[in-house]
Design an enzyme around this catalytic site. Structure first.
Site, short mmCIF file in Angstrom:
data_model
loop_
_atom_site.label_atom_id
_atom_site.label_comp_id
_atom_site.label_asym_id
_atom_site.label_seq_id
_atom_site.Cartn_x
_atom_site.Cartn_y
_atom_site.Cartn_z
N ALA A 108 39.53 40.53 33.11
CA ALA A 108 38.53 41.18 32.26
C ALA A 108 38.97 42.62 32.02
O ALA A 108 39.91 43.11 32.67
CB ALA A 108 37.17 41.17 32.95
N LYS A 109 38.36 43.29 31.11
CA LYS A 109 38.58 44.72 30.89
C LYS A 109 37.41 45.26 30.09
O LYS A 109 36.80 44.52 29.31
CB LYS A 109 39.90 44.94 30.11
CG LYS A 109 40.56 46.27 30.40
CD LYS A 109 41.35 46.24 31.70
CE LYS A 109 41.99 47.57 32.00
NZ LYS A 109 42.88 47.49 33.18
#
Ligand code: NAD
Length: 419
Positions: A108-109
């Site tokens: 994720a980011k």
């Protein structure tokens, strides 16, 4: 939101690399389609009252790529030129990075389009809290665990942890990693990415029967990651000859002292005019003569425009995505070894994983235990990638990605498709 030109579009880089490797390993089409797409992309508006009394709405995101092997995990970036393409690339790379090191998370980011240099501490706190509230439904210790990235730090994580806890109704330290020690952070986390880079550099140099003693190192971006890498590599015997920040760099072929440059930076807010060193631009820094080059700033720094001018024999990707696919080809033709980001800078997410484990157990380890476990895991992963590359005559990047994608594909296959 501005779109980046194709050439330095990080999403195109990540996708090109994924397409290349998935073809090479005959990834089944169904798995390819799943991994090419994202589980969730959340765009949020972050309205904040500024110190002036006016209200400004910032744009924020959280991108979740694939949770086949565990909850999502990835950093939070604050940058004025941040784009969704940056975050998609970084989220996908996090899936590969976690899988490669057998850290049980998916990629994720997230981040906010803002310039922290122009914001007061109070404004930064209000932005962070409102953003955390906006992404609250999709984060949590068992769902998605943010961490620091460019322009965010342990204070940002403390505000996120507090905001999440207040809205959940109980203290939830496991929701973020990279926190201050007194609220559930881990010893060794602050320096983990840089220390990991130093361990990986030592392993890579060992393959050519050399030691680190007196090897000349250049580090682009002397922030959290770059400065810690510089400190540990100097301790291990390297000579740091040039470093930089966004304002430019300094160079002394006889070596710079880590402690002296950090003290100067603290006093002056920049490295410019550091005594006994020449001021250089970031472009010049990349092309200087050295043994090891560590790009540790942002993505897209070594491209087809400068790859033929790089003089280093070994490039260790401290930053995420600093070498474009076209540059990779040029460097490979010139026999310059590139240790890819998903291996070289995995130390950060590995110790984030240790922090998450310690929070879940409410039982904390000493720094020695953290660093020994980090070293073991990184050396094992490096050896796995290196042997695979040698056996199959692939680059370290292709090998690392193949090994990582294979493990994610196996998890997808055994879990099956819901419903
Ligand atoms: P940071 O904000 O602490 O430091 C970034 C440094 O790069 C600063 O010195 C900044 O001045 C410099 N910089 C910015 N733009 C530049 C430019 N155009 N040219 C030269 N220098 C420039 O960020 P960080 O946490 O050290 O992250 C650096 C890189 O490492 C990023 O790509 C990040 O995604 C990656 N990374 C970070 C971690 C982590 O644990 N923080 C883990 C893995 C990867």
């Amino acid at each position: 939101m501005p779109k980046k030109p194709e050439e330095d579009n990080p999403w195109q880089t990540a996708l090109t690399q994924f397409n290349y490797v998935s073809k090479l390993m005959n990834l089944p089409e169904d798995t390819y389609q799943l991994l090419k797409n994202f589980s969730r992309i959340l765009t949020v508006s972050v309205p904040v009252r500024m110190d002036s009394g006016s209200v400004v709405s910032f744009e924020g995101f959280r991108v979740q790529h694939c949770s086949a092997k565990g909850p999502y995990k990835g950093g939070i970036r604050y940058h004025p030129e941040l784009t969704l393409e940056d975050l998609k690339a970084l989220a996908m790379e996090m899936t590969w990075k976690c899988s490669l090191a057998d850290v049980p998370f998916g990629g994720a980011k997230g981040g906010i389009v803002c310039d922290p240099k122009k914001l007061s501490r109070g404004e930064l706190e209000r932005i962070t809290r409102r953003y955390t509230y906006a992404i609250h439904p999709i984060i949590g210790a068992d769902k998605d665990i943010p961490a620091p990235d460019v322009n965010t730090n342990e204070q940002t994580m403390a505000w996120m942890m507090d905001t999440y806890s207040m809205n959940t109704g109980f203290c939830a330290p496991g929701v973020v990693t990279g926190k201050p020690l007194n609220i559930g952070g881990s010893l060794g986390r602050a320096d983990a990415t840089g220390l990991g880079i130093a361990f990986i550099t030592a392993s890579a140099v060992q393959q050519s029967n050399k030691t680190l003693k007196n090897l000349k190192v250049i580090i682009q971006g002397y922030g959290n990651v770059g400065s810690a890498a510089g400190k540990f590599l100097e301790e291990m015997g390297c000579k740091i000859v040039a470093i930089s920040s966004s304002g430019g760099g300094i160079y002394n072929p006889r070596g710079l002292s880590h402690n002296a440059i950090m003290e100067y930076y603290r006093g002056n807010g920049s490295f410019k005019h550091f005594p006994l060193a020449e001021n250089i631009t970031n472009a010049e820094l990349l092309e200087l003569s050295c043994d090891i080059l560590i790009p540790a700033a942002l993505g897209g720094q070594i491209t087809k425009k400068n790859a033929d001018k790089i003089k280093a024999k070994l490039i260790i990707e401290g930053a995420n995505g600093p070498v474009t696919p076209e540059a990779d080809e040029i460097l490979s033709g010139r026999k310059i070894t590139v240790v890819p980001d998903i291996l070289a800078n995995a130390g950060g997410v590995i110790v984030s994983y240790f922090e998450w484990v310690q929070d879940a157990q409410c039982y904390f380890w000493c720094k020695h235990e953290v660093n020994v476990k980090l070293r073991m895991l990184l050396e094992r992963t490096f050896n796995e990638v290196y042997s695979f590359a040698k056996e199959n005559k692939y680059s370290l990047r292709t090998s690392a990605m193949m090994l990582a994608i294979k493990k994610v594909a196996e998890a997808i296959a055994v879990r099956g498709l819901f419903p």
